[in-house]
Scaffold this active site. Structure first.
Site, PDB file in Angstrom:
ATOM      1  N   CYS A 197      50.026 -78.510  60.680  1.00 35.58           N
ATOM      2  CA  CYS A 197      49.180 -79.104  61.354  1.00 35.58           C
ATOM      3  C   CYS A 197      49.189 -78.456  63.048  1.00 35.58           C
ATOM      4  O   CYS A 197      48.461 -78.589  63.765  1.00 35.58           O
ATOM      5  CB  CYS A 197      49.532 -80.654  61.616  1.00 35.58           C
ATOM      6  SG  CYS A 197      51.027 -80.972  62.149  1.00 35.58           S
ATOM      7  N   ASN A 198      50.269 -77.829  63.254  1.00 36.20           N
ATOM      8  CA  ASN A 198      50.527 -77.280  64.598  1.00 36.20           C
ATOM      9  C   ASN A 198      50.177 -75.798  64.538  1.00 36.20           C
ATOM     10  O   ASN A 198      50.255 -75.277  65.822  1.00 36.20           O
ATOM     11  CB  ASN A 198      51.786 -77.584  65.324  1.00 36.20           C
ATOM     12  CG  ASN A 198      51.753 -79.203  65.852  1.00 36.20           C
ATOM     13  OD1 ASN A 198      50.709 -79.551  66.154  1.00 36.20           O
ATOM     14  ND2 ASN A 198      52.756 -80.049  65.828  1.00 36.20           N
ATOM     15  N   GLN A 200      61.528 -80.226  60.963  1.00 37.37           N
ATOM     16  CA  GLN A 200      60.655 -80.294  60.080  1.00 37.37           C
ATOM     17  C   GLN A 200      59.863 -79.048  59.878  1.00 37.37           C
ATOM     18  O   GLN A 200      59.706 -78.536  58.493  1.00 37.37           O
ATOM     19  CB  GLN A 200      59.241 -81.296  60.335  1.00 37.37           C
ATOM     20  CG  GLN A 200      58.346 -81.418  59.233  1.00 37.37           C
ATOM     21  CD  GLN A 200      57.092 -82.553  59.759  1.00 37.37           C
ATOM     22  OE1 GLN A 200      56.954 -82.641  60.542  1.00 37.37           O
ATOM     23  NE2 GLN A 200      56.228 -82.831  58.524  1.00 37.37           N
ATOM     24  N   SER A 214      58.197 -75.223  68.927  1.00 38.12           N
ATOM     25  CA  SER A 214      57.529 -76.496  68.428  1.00 38.12           C
ATOM     26  C   SER A 214      57.096 -77.356  69.457  1.00 38.12           C
ATOM     27  O   SER A 214      57.371 -77.272  70.581  1.00 38.12           O
ATOM     28  CB  SER A 214      58.444 -77.306  67.462  1.00 38.12           C
ATOM     29  OG  SER A 214      58.799 -76.634  66.231  1.00 38.12           O
ATOM     30  N   GLU A 267      62.645 -79.876  66.698  1.00 36.42           N
ATOM     31  CA  GLU A 267      62.493 -80.847  65.641  1.00 36.42           C
ATOM     32  C   GLU A 267      62.791 -79.782  64.297  1.00 36.42           C
ATOM     33  O   GLU A 267      62.818 -78.512  64.197  1.00 36.42           O
ATOM     34  CB  GLU A 267      60.955 -81.104  65.740  1.00 36.42           C
ATOM     35  CG  GLU A 267      59.915 -80.159  65.679  1.00 36.42           C
ATOM     36  CD  GLU A 267      59.512 -79.771  64.324  1.00 36.42           C
ATOM     37  OE1 GLU A 267      59.666 -80.123  63.141  1.00 36.42           O
ATOM     38  OE2 GLU A 267      58.647 -78.746  64.245  1.00 36.42           O
ATOM     39  N   GLY A 320      50.556-104.944  68.324  1.00 31.27           N
ATOM     40  CA  GLY A 320      49.524-103.572  68.636  1.00 31.27           C
ATOM     41  C   GLY A 320      49.596-103.026  67.332  1.00 31.27           C
ATOM     42  O   GLY A 320      50.445-102.838  66.548  1.00 31.27           O
ATOM     43  N   LYS A 349      47.742 -96.030  67.922  1.00 31.10           N
ATOM     44  CA  LYS A 349      48.917 -94.940  67.285  1.00 31.10           C
ATOM     45  C   LYS A 349      50.276 -95.157  67.642  1.00 31.10           C
ATOM     46  O   LYS A 349      51.005 -94.808  66.817  1.00 31.10           O
ATOM     47  CB  LYS A 349      48.022 -93.672  67.869  1.00 31.10           C
ATOM     48  CG  LYS A 349      48.674 -92.443  67.567  1.00 31.10           C
ATOM     49  CD  LYS A 349      48.350 -91.952  65.932  1.00 31.10           C
ATOM     50  CE  LYS A 349      48.973 -90.648  65.640  1.00 31.10           C
ATOM     51  NZ  LYS A 349      49.100 -90.588  64.110  1.00 31.10           N
ATOM     52  N   MET A 350      50.454 -95.497  68.758  1.00 32.94           N
ATOM     53  CA  MET A 350      51.856 -95.574  69.087  1.00 32.94           C
ATOM     54  C   MET A 350      52.609 -96.762  68.340  1.00 32.94           C
ATOM     55  O   MET A 350      53.777 -96.323  68.040  1.00 32.94           O
ATOM     56  CB  MET A 350      51.808 -96.214  70.880  1.00 32.94           C
ATOM     57  CG  MET A 350      53.307 -96.131  71.570  1.00 32.94           C
ATOM     58  SD  MET A 350      53.893 -94.284  71.718  1.00 32.94           S
ATOM     59  CE  MET A 350      53.056 -94.171  73.127  1.00 32.94           C
ATOM     60  N   GLN A 385      59.249 -76.223  56.434  1.00 35.20           N
ATOM     61  CA  GLN A 385      57.897 -75.740  56.113  1.00 35.20           C
ATOM     62  C   GLN A 385      57.984 -74.315  55.859  1.00 35.20           C
ATOM     63  O   GLN A 385      57.239 -73.627  55.195  1.00 35.20           O
ATOM     64  CB  GLN A 385      56.900 -76.239  57.350  1.00 35.20           C
ATOM     65  CG  GLN A 385      56.611 -77.650  57.286  1.00 35.20           C
ATOM     66  CD  GLN A 385      55.755 -78.205  58.339  1.00 35.20           C
ATOM     67  OE1 GLN A 385      56.256 -77.889  59.472  1.00 35.20           O
ATOM     68  NE2 GLN A 385      55.310 -79.224  58.480  1.00 35.20           N
TER      69      GLN A 385
END
Length: 469
Positions: A50-51, A116, A109, A114, A189, A192-193, A120
């Protein structure tokens, strides 16, 4: 040959550009096959997250192949290069090697350190191997990068400290309670957070999670993702007495949990501690709640202080990993520099072995009375003498191969030991083997195409028969 990487990432391209270069799991093998067929590409690996989307390649001419890779991206993703050229970066040789090491170890990153991305990159390399898109250079380089990244995360504490507010909130809870599997957690709530917080809680073992929101439907959507329960605010206030941890992140413009609410909840808790984390701006929980005995209240400033401290720790650990990368680069470059000398070394070894065998045969003809044990001893001794004689020249040519004028040194070495014929023979063998592999690959492709054509024809015939019926 050159190693290059062409790509774009979160630093060079916004998400609306990056998402256009996304590759699904199903598309990846097809994209790799197309990259393999691109002019000048000898080896290839595609890393798509995704990045970032990055194309690693071993090429015969760096600049020209950079052009061909851009053409591949244009055709495969159906995007004009005018739209993405300004977002691209391209690294060659040493810079490309360093970049891969940095990416794999998490130093490139969005969140430093990180882990992950390591998985990948590993998956991307294994797929490329399965597709036979990698060869000598990338098989060595990617294995070395993956091994180094694992060592970096084992030997440093770069991945141990929380560096996002939601993650820090959960880490703070772990410090106080140790574990979440026996605790009741309330998330106030459903933005997203809150989702990120719920995700971290779930991965840390929280089994009983209540999601509270003004719109019950949104609370239900989030609760379903993490096998939690949804409830309205009125019900949540009544359930505070049974809750151990409250994490609040709403867009409310006034306090939604007041001192009165918390005091009422604590009255029924028998001095059992209540942990409150307020990551909303403006704040959701009345600050004076932190003055109530056995109530532990933290706001976003407290968490950001933890995050900044942890980021400083990660940056310190990153410096250690940078040194590890420099060492690994040197190791790879030394190995790479000796690749061209391998045929010459092999030629010298084969010539020396042939001389030894010829000399031994002559000796045995002159001394027919020697028994089997004596022949074995003489064979072993003569072989040892030959190996010792060529040992130092082999070491020297390996050292010279890593220097700037390696081509001249190699040429002189071949002339000194009269290896021209042997080297030419070995290179001819290598060339014939490569041609054979290409012909085999082409033959396999033609067979697959023919088989697919037959299947298509059979399917069409079946459809016609069905229609006639």
């Amino acid at each position: 040959m050159h190693l290059i990487v062409v790509g774009l990432n979160y630093r060079t391209a916004p998400v609306e550009v990056r998402e256009r270069f996304a590759l699904s799991e199903q598309e990846m093998p097809l994209a790799l096959e197309a990259l393999k067929q691109t002019t000048g590409i000898l080896e290839g690996v595609i890393v798509a997250t995704c990045n970032r989307t990055e194309l690693y390649a071993v090429v015969d001419r760096a600049q020209l192949c950079g052009h061909y890779i851009r053409a591949f991206m244009e055709q495969w993703f159906k995007i004009s290069r005018k739209e993405f050229n300004s977002h691209l970066y391209m690294y060659e040789d040493d810079q490309a090697i360093e970049h891969l090491f940095r990416v794999t170890s998490g130093l490139d990153s969005m969140i430093i350190g990180e882990t992950q991305i390591l998985g990948q990159v590993r998956d991307a390399f294994f797929l490329a191997q399965e597709q036979k898109a990698t060869g000598t250079l990338f098989n060595r380089l990617f294995k070395q990068a993956i091994t180094m990244a694992k060592r970096a995360h084992t030997e440093t504490s770069i991945g141990e400290s929380a560096v996002s507010v939601s993650y820090a909130a959960v880490e703070l809870g772990k410090r106080i309670f140790g574990r979440f599997d026996d605790k009741k957690v309330m998330i106030v709530g459903a933005g997203k957070m809150s989702e990120l917080t719920a995700q971290h809680l779930h991965s840390n073992g929280a089994k009983e999670v209540f999601v509270v929101n003004r719109t019950l439907e949104k609370a239900q959507e989030l609760a379903e993702k993490f096998k939690g329960s949804a409830m309205a605010m009125d019900e949540a206030i009544d359930r505070l007495k049974d809750t151990d941890i409250v994490i609040s992140s709403t867009g409310a413009d006034k306090f939604i949990l007041t001192r009165k609410h918390i005091e009422a909840a604590m009255a029924g808790r028998k001095k059992k501690p209540l942990f409150l984390i307020d990551i909303a701006v403006p704040r959701d929980i009345e600050p004076s709640c932190g003055d109530i005995p056995n109530v532990f209240l933290y706001d976003i400033d407290d968490l950001e202080g933890i995050v900044e401290t942890n980021m400083a720790k990660r940056r310190k650990e990153a410096a250690i990993i940078e040194d590890m990368i420099a060492e690994e680069q040197e190791i790879y470059q030394l190995w790479y520099s000796t690749l061209g000398v391998s045929p010459v070394i092999r030629a010298l070894q084969e010539k020396a072995a042939a001389i030894q065998e010829t000399t031994l045969d002559n000796l045995l003809r002159k001394l027919p009375e020697l028994d089997e044990r004596q022949v074995k001893v003489i064979r072993k001794l003569t072989k040892s003498i030959v190996n010792q004689v060529i040992h130092d020249p082999i070491l020297r040519i390996k050292e010279l191969a890593a220097e700037k004028r390696s081509d001249e040194a190699l040429k002189l070495f071949v002339q000194l030991f009269a290896l021209e014929n042997e080297v030419a023979h070995l290179k001819a063998e290598e060339k014939a083997e490569k041609i054979s592999r290409k012909e085999h690959a082409a033959s396999t492709k033609e067979t697959d195409t023919a088989s697919n054509s037959v299947l298509d024809a059979q399917n069409l015939l079946s459809q016609l028969v069905s229609a006639l019926r």
